[in-house]
Design an enzyme around this catalytic site. Structure first.
Site, PDB file in Angstrom:
ATOM      1  CB  SER A   1      -0.959  -0.053   1.198  1.00  0.00           C
ATOM      2  OG  SER A   1      -1.949   0.940   1.084  1.00  0.00           O
TER       3      SER A   1
ATOM      4  CG  ASP B   1      -6.723  -2.199  -4.081  1.00  0.00           C
ATOM      5  OD1 ASP B   1      -7.338  -1.202  -3.667  1.00  0.00           O
ATOM      6  OD2 ASP B   1      -5.497  -2.379  -3.894  1.00  0.00           O
TER       7      ASP B   1
ATOM      8  CG  HIS C   1      -5.914  -1.749  -0.364  1.00  0.00           C
ATOM      9  ND1 HIS C   1      -5.038  -1.384  -1.357  1.00  0.00           N
ATOM     10  CD2 HIS C   1      -5.420  -1.217   0.789  1.00  0.00           C
ATOM     11  CE1 HIS C   1      -4.060  -0.663  -0.839  1.00  0.00           C
ATOM     12  NE2 HIS C   1      -4.268  -0.558   0.459  1.00  0.00           N
TER      13      HIS C   1
END
Length: 307
Positions: free
Chosen positions: A153, A251, A281
């Site tokens: 991320s 995501d 995600h």
């Protein structure tokens, strides 16, 4: 493919987001409360907390040694958390799995977080630790060959930014960049990428949450137009290290990660883009106990072995 049943079950159990502004201190405490005790973590040959004395100041790092050896390839890991969450503890299990599967010594970086630390403090810490390792800091017994970067991320943002910054500085020791569902474009115009609309609601991370979650970082001085903040905006990607870009089917950030991989290939960089079906995600952090998602660590190992 629909969302994996275990992930769907988790998403369905999530409470409604609290009203009002986000509270970083409370959210960090909530994340830390879910960290398992030491005796329930994956055992390794050695795990040690060290202070990296760098050009950016003293940076806490955690060093994971998979087995005894005379020297080691090193993988530097930057945790995720939208630049204001995450720690050595919340992502300890990810670093342990990386060390076990890759057989590299893993150095996880406890970089400074927004909003307490303004941009580019966290990025500076990550880059400084990489330079510290290359200069022989910490007695890590680096073998002088493999020096890989990995992050999930916002940690993936730092991977791309550190790789670019090192290239521009003429520092060419970084051998690989590994990005798990990276956040690479902090301009959250919902029309910029199809996945921001396709995966806007119902998959965990929601498109409407991207702006407030990243506001601590942006408001601290991180300009979304700056390629060190939004690495996909970098115009020249030539000369960067080989890349593995891992994305999740559901995501909202999927398409910007895949675009980065395509642009790397167009620039002559060896880049592998690997989309995990049924995943949203955060699946490496939260769902790598599921066998089809745990294989991301094996894919990482194989990628490192090919390049």
């Amino acid at each position: 493919m629909t969302l994996h049943p275990e992930i769907a079950k988790f998403v369905a159990s999530l409470p409604a987001p609290p009203e009002g502004p986000l509270d970083p201190v409370a959210m960090r405490a909530g994340d830390e409360a879910h960290v398992p005790p030491l005796d329930e973590r994956l055992p390794l040959h050695a795990v040690e907390d060290v202070t990296a004395r760098t050009a950016s100041g003293d940076v806490p790092v955690r060093v994971y040694t998979p087995a005894e050896a005379d020297s080691y390839g090193v993988l530097v890991y930057f945790h995720g958390g939208a630049f204001f969450l995450g720690s050595l503890e919340t992502h300890d299990h990810v670093a342990r799995s990386l060390a076990k599967e890759t057989r590299l010594k893993v150095v996880s970086v406890g970089y400074r977080l927004a909003p307490e630390a303004a941009f580019p403090a966290g990025l500076d810490d990550c880059y400084a630790v990489v330079r510290w390792i290359a200069e022989g800091g910490g007695g890590l017994d680096w073998n002088g060959t493999t020096l890989a970067l990995a992050g999930d991320s916002s940690g993936g943002t730092f991977v791309a930014a550190v790789a670019a910054r090192a290239h521009d500085d003429g520092f060419h020791r970084i051998t690989h960049q590994i990005l798990y569902y990276p956040s690479l474009d902090l301009d959250f115009d919902v029309d910029r990428y199809a996945s921001l609309r396709e995966n806007a609601v119902g998959y965990g991370l929601e498109t409407a949450g991207l702006k407030p979650f990243n506001a601590f970082y942006v408001d601290s001085g991180a300009d979304p137009a700056d390629p060190l903040v939004s690495p996909v905006k970098r115009t020249d990607l030539t000369g960067l290290p080989p890349a593995l870009v891992v994305t999740g089917e559901h995501d909202p950030l999927r398409d910007e990660g895949e675009l980065y991989g395509r642009r790397l290939r167009e620039a002559g960089v060896a880049a592998t883009v690997s989309r995990y079906e049924g995943a949203g995600h955060g699946f490496v952090q939260h769902f790598s106990w599921i066998p089809e998602y745990h294989r991301v660590f094996e894919e990482t190992r194989d990628f490192l072995g090919r390049h």
